[in-house]
Design an enzyme around this catalytic site. Structure first.
Site, PDB file in Angstrom:
ATOM      1  N   CYS A  85      -2.569  -4.723  -3.196  1.00  0.00           N
ATOM      2  CA  CYS A  85      -1.891  -5.965  -3.479  1.00  0.00           C
ATOM      3  C   CYS A  85      -1.202  -6.303  -2.049  1.00  0.00           C
ATOM      4  CB  CYS A  85      -0.970  -5.717  -4.513  1.00  0.00           C
ATOM      5  SG  CYS A  85       0.218  -7.239  -4.445  1.00  0.00           S
ATOM      6  N   GLU A  86      -1.421  -7.512  -1.588  1.00  0.00           N
ATOM      7  CA  GLU A  86      -1.002  -8.059  -0.339  1.00  0.00           C
ATOM      8  C   GLU A  86       0.484  -8.289  -0.291  1.00  0.00           C
ATOM      9  OE1 GLU A  86      -1.669 -12.949  -0.008  1.00  0.00           O
ATOM     10  OE2 GLU A  86      -3.200 -11.547   0.513  1.00  0.00           O
ATOM     11  N   HIS A  87       1.069  -8.329  -1.500  1.00  0.00           N
ATOM     12  CA  HIS A  87       2.547  -8.576  -1.849  1.00  0.00           C
ATOM     13  C   HIS A  87       3.475  -7.515  -1.617  1.00  0.00           C
ATOM     14  CE1 HIS A  87       0.976 -12.230  -4.124  1.00  0.00           C
ATOM     15  NE2 HIS A  87       1.026 -12.623  -2.918  1.00  0.00           N
ATOM     16  N   HIS A  88       2.845  -6.447  -2.105  1.00  0.00           N
ATOM     17  CA  HIS A  88       3.686  -5.165  -2.001  1.00  0.00           C
ATOM     18  C   HIS A  88       3.164  -3.915  -1.420  1.00  0.00           C
ATOM     19  CE1 HIS A  88       5.431  -7.279  -5.436  1.00  0.00           C
ATOM     20  NE2 HIS A  88       6.445  -7.105  -4.730  1.00  0.00           N
ATOM     21  N   GLN A 121      -5.772 -10.657  -6.880  1.00  0.00           N
ATOM     22  CA  GLN A 121      -6.739 -10.635  -7.753  1.00  0.00           C
ATOM     23  C   GLN A 121      -7.684 -11.956  -7.846  1.00  0.00           C
ATOM     24  OE1 GLN A 121      -6.388  -8.712 -11.303  1.00  0.00           O
ATOM     25  NE2 GLN A 121      -8.108  -9.741 -12.259  1.00  0.00           N
ATOM     26  N   HIS A 170      -2.203  -3.442 -12.128  1.00  0.00           N
ATOM     27  CA  HIS A 170      -1.597  -3.716 -10.831  1.00  0.00           C
ATOM     28  C   HIS A 170      -0.260  -2.840 -10.668  1.00  0.00           C
ATOM     29  CE1 HIS A 170      -3.752  -7.494  -9.470  1.00  0.00           C
ATOM     30  NE2 HIS A 170      -3.963  -7.350 -10.841  1.00  0.00           N
ATOM     31  N   CYS A 198       2.192  -2.774  -8.821  1.00  0.00           N
ATOM     32  CA  CYS A 198       3.171  -3.562  -8.553  1.00  0.00           C
ATOM     33  C   CYS A 198       4.017  -4.130  -9.809  1.00  0.00           C
ATOM     34  CB  CYS A 198       2.934  -5.070  -7.435  1.00  0.00           C
ATOM     35  SG  CYS A 198       1.797  -6.069  -7.978  1.00  0.00           S
TER      36      CYS A 198
END
Length: 195
Positions: free
Chosen positions: A87-90, A128, A156, A158
């Protein structure tokens, strides 16, 4: 470059990322000289290069390398393709399954190439929704089939390890082009993958 197994690491990148990991581990309060952590920064640097090797690979060339003229014009499905991404956020993993279908339009593609392009796009920092669209568009634009469908079901970390901490939730995304925009074709696909 075509798909390949990534076993070589760029020394400069490895050294830079290793130093960054060493600083992060230290900032978190750990002793980077502790026996169990001595090689962790280098291992983590190499792991990140492996997990993001998709930036160095060309999914279009992978498909083009195994396209064949064929008159078959019914649905082709490859389902339950294992998916592992970050995941690019976390920068935490998400994982699950990808189901792909296409209806040929004079050309078919080697079946192993569909999981390979999943890996190319998954081995990048991702969300995703974009991953679904990238797989879909790559197949549609390269193979030019009568239609293509992609469904991804993923869990996920996250959401599971932090934040809302919901361990049993899954996320489903889908995309449809061409003949799969027709409800009958879409329903046939969804039935065949058990949805």
């Amino acid at each position: 470059m075509p798909y390949k197994t990534f076993e070589e690491y760029n020394d400069n990148i490895t050294e830079n990322v290793k130093n960054n990991y060493q600083e992060i581990i230290s900032d978190l309060g750990e002793d980077t000289n502790r026996e169990g952590l001595l090689k962790t920064p280098e291992r983590a640097a190499k792991a990140m290069q492996f997990l993001t090797q998709g930036y160095e690979q060309d999914p279009v060339e992978i498909l083009k390398g195994a396209m064949f003229k064929e008159s078959y014009n019914e649905m082709v499905i490859v389902k339950d393709i294992e998916l592992y991404s970050l995941c690019e956020h976390h920068i935490l993993p998400f994982f699950g399954k990808v189901h792909i279908a296409y209806i040929p339009n004079g050309q078919i593609v080697g079946l192993s190439k569909l999981p390979r392009i999943v890996d190319v796009f998954a081995r990048r920092l991702q969300v995703q929704e974009r991953l679904t669209e990238q797989i879909l568009d790559c197949i549609n634009d390269t193979l030019k089939p009568q239609g293509v469908a992609v469904v991804i079901e993923a869990s996920h970390m996250c959401m599971m390890m932090r934040g809302v901490q919901k361990q049993n939730s899954t996320t489903t995304t889908s995309g449809f082009r061409g003949q799969f925009e027709k409800i009958e074709t879409r329903n046939e696909f969804l039935k065949l993958i058990g949805k």
